[in-house]
Design an enzyme around this catalytic site. Structure first.
Site, PDB file in Angstrom:
ATOM      1  N   LYS A  68       7.401 -15.890   7.399  1.00  0.00           N
ATOM      2  CA  LYS A  68       7.051 -15.464   8.835  1.00  0.00           C
ATOM      3  C   LYS A  68       6.365 -16.612   8.829  1.00  0.00           C
ATOM      4  CE  LYS A  68       3.970 -11.988   9.714  1.00  0.00           C
ATOM      5  NZ  LYS A  68       3.092 -10.987   9.644  1.00  0.00           N
ATOM      6  N   ARG A 112       2.395  -4.323  11.626  1.00  0.00           N
ATOM      7  CA  ARG A 112       2.228  -4.265   9.888  1.00  0.00           C
ATOM      8  C   ARG A 112       0.518  -5.004   9.744  1.00  0.00           C
ATOM      9  NH1 ARG A 112       0.250  -7.610   6.320  1.00  0.00           N
ATOM     10  NH2 ARG A 112      -0.948  -8.695   7.561  1.00  0.00           N
ATOM     11  N   GLN A 140      -4.270  -5.870  19.248  1.00  0.00           N
ATOM     12  CA  GLN A 140      -4.540  -5.303  18.009  1.00  0.00           C
ATOM     13  C   GLN A 140      -5.362  -3.721  18.310  1.00  0.00           C
ATOM     14  OE1 GLN A 140      -3.427  -5.939  14.906  1.00  0.00           O
ATOM     15  NE2 GLN A 140      -2.265  -6.418  15.499  1.00  0.00           N
ATOM     16  N   ASP A 155     -10.940  12.717  16.583  1.00  0.00           N
ATOM     17  CA  ASP A 155     -11.782  13.651  17.697  1.00  0.00           C
ATOM     18  C   ASP A 155     -11.361  12.528  18.691  1.00  0.00           C
ATOM     19  OD1 ASP A 155     -11.498  15.674  15.696  1.00  0.00           O
ATOM     20  OD2 ASP A 155     -14.584  15.542  15.877  1.00  0.00           O
ATOM     21  N   VAL A 159     -13.391   2.167  23.091  1.00  0.00           N
ATOM     22  CA  VAL A 159     -13.249   1.214  22.591  1.00  0.00           C
ATOM     23  C   VAL A 159     -14.439   0.155  23.684  1.00  0.00           C
ATOM     24  CG1 VAL A 159     -12.046  -0.119  23.855  1.00  0.00           C
ATOM     25  CG2 VAL A 159     -10.985   2.124  23.013  1.00  0.00           C
TER      26      VAL A 159
END
Ligand SMILES: NC(=O)c1ccc[n+]([C@@H]2O[C@H](COP(=O)([O-])OP(=O)(O)OC[C@H]3O[C@@H](n4cnc5c(N)ncnc54)[C@H](OP(=O)(O)O)[C@@H]3O)[C@@H](O)[C@H]2O)c1
Length: 218
Positions: A68, A112, A140, A155, A159
């Site tokens: 990769k 991943r 992400q 809950d 951010v």
């Protein structure tokens, strides 16, 4: 013939439970010496503020061989409207070395990476951890919310990122997508969550470590 798979081919087949199980299995195989995996090679592309990493692996027991390539170019979004992190995967026939498939690695890497955090969260976060704090409202930030909500009953999520409008849009979109109440918050509110994800491109600290509560999983 070499198969070419793009992101659209993968989105419908690679879901989070599958990715989390696969990553956990890969860690187990690596830990038990079943994987040949040289240390990744990286090339800094200084002129364009980027870095490319080349990561080969061979699984003798499963006859799987491939590499990769993942690049992180921090200004891709503003310069080209492209993701910060872009990947490609080349799979080879382990019996002959013939190229079997060229696979989009951007979606795979996005999922991943968060799946690896979900495996860590599954085993290391408190069982009753229920609030998630995320620094960063990019790729992400999204994949971590989706992956971590598979391993803990959340809950709510709070951010914080640089541009308040982008952060609000992210929270609105992710609340609809997950059914979890996702809201923007100050850095200290994010850092005080039970589980904290740091998913920014910042080169300087984005919160004060003394805000983190005892027993928090980061
Ligand atoms: N994408 C992947 O597959 C992947 C895989 C492995 C590792 N990573 C790493 O994960 C990190 C995030 O990658 P990404 O793909 O999510 O990047 P991204 O989509 O470009 O998102 C980056 C986020 O960081 C925020 N940010 C930047 N500086 C900040 C600051 N000083 N304070 C608060 N927030 C800040 C940005 O805010 P704005 O929205 O306001 O710009 C944005 O929300 C990077 O270090 C990357 O190398 C990514």
């Amino acid at each position: 013939m070499t198969l070419i798979l793009d992101a659209d081919d993968l989105v419908g087949v690679l879901d989070y439970p599958t990715a989390i199980e696969a990553v956990e299995g890969a860690f187990r195989d690596l830990g038990s010496g079943k994987v040949v995996m040289p240390v990744r090679l990286t090339i800094r592309v200084e002129a364009h503020e980027g870095v490319s990493a080349f990561m080969p692996a061979y699984l003798p027991g499963k006859d799987q061989l491939g590499i990769k390539v993942v690049s992180a170019f921090g200004r891709n979004r503003e310069k080209f409207g492209l993701p910060t992190v872009i990947g490609s995967i080349l799979l080879l026939d382990a019996k002959s070395g013939m190229p079997m498939a060229i696979v989009d690695g951007t979606y795979v890497t996005a999922v991943r990476t968060a799946a690896a955090s979900a495996v860590a969260t599954k085993y290391m976060a408190r069982e009753d951890a229920s609030t998630l704090g995320i620094f960063g409202s990019g790729v992400q930030g999204e994949t971590h919310l989706l992956a971590i909500s598979e391993v803990r009953r959340l809950d709510g999520a709070v951010v914080n990122s640089r541009d308040p409008k982008r952060c609000e849009d992210f929270c609105e979109r992710m609340s609809k997508k997950t059914g979890i109440k996702v809201r923007p918050g100050r850095p200290q509110q994010v850092a005080e969550s039970d589980i904290v994800v740091t998913a920014t491109t910042s080169k300087t600290p984005v919160f004060d470590g003394s805000w983190v509560k005892r027993g928090t999983h980061i």
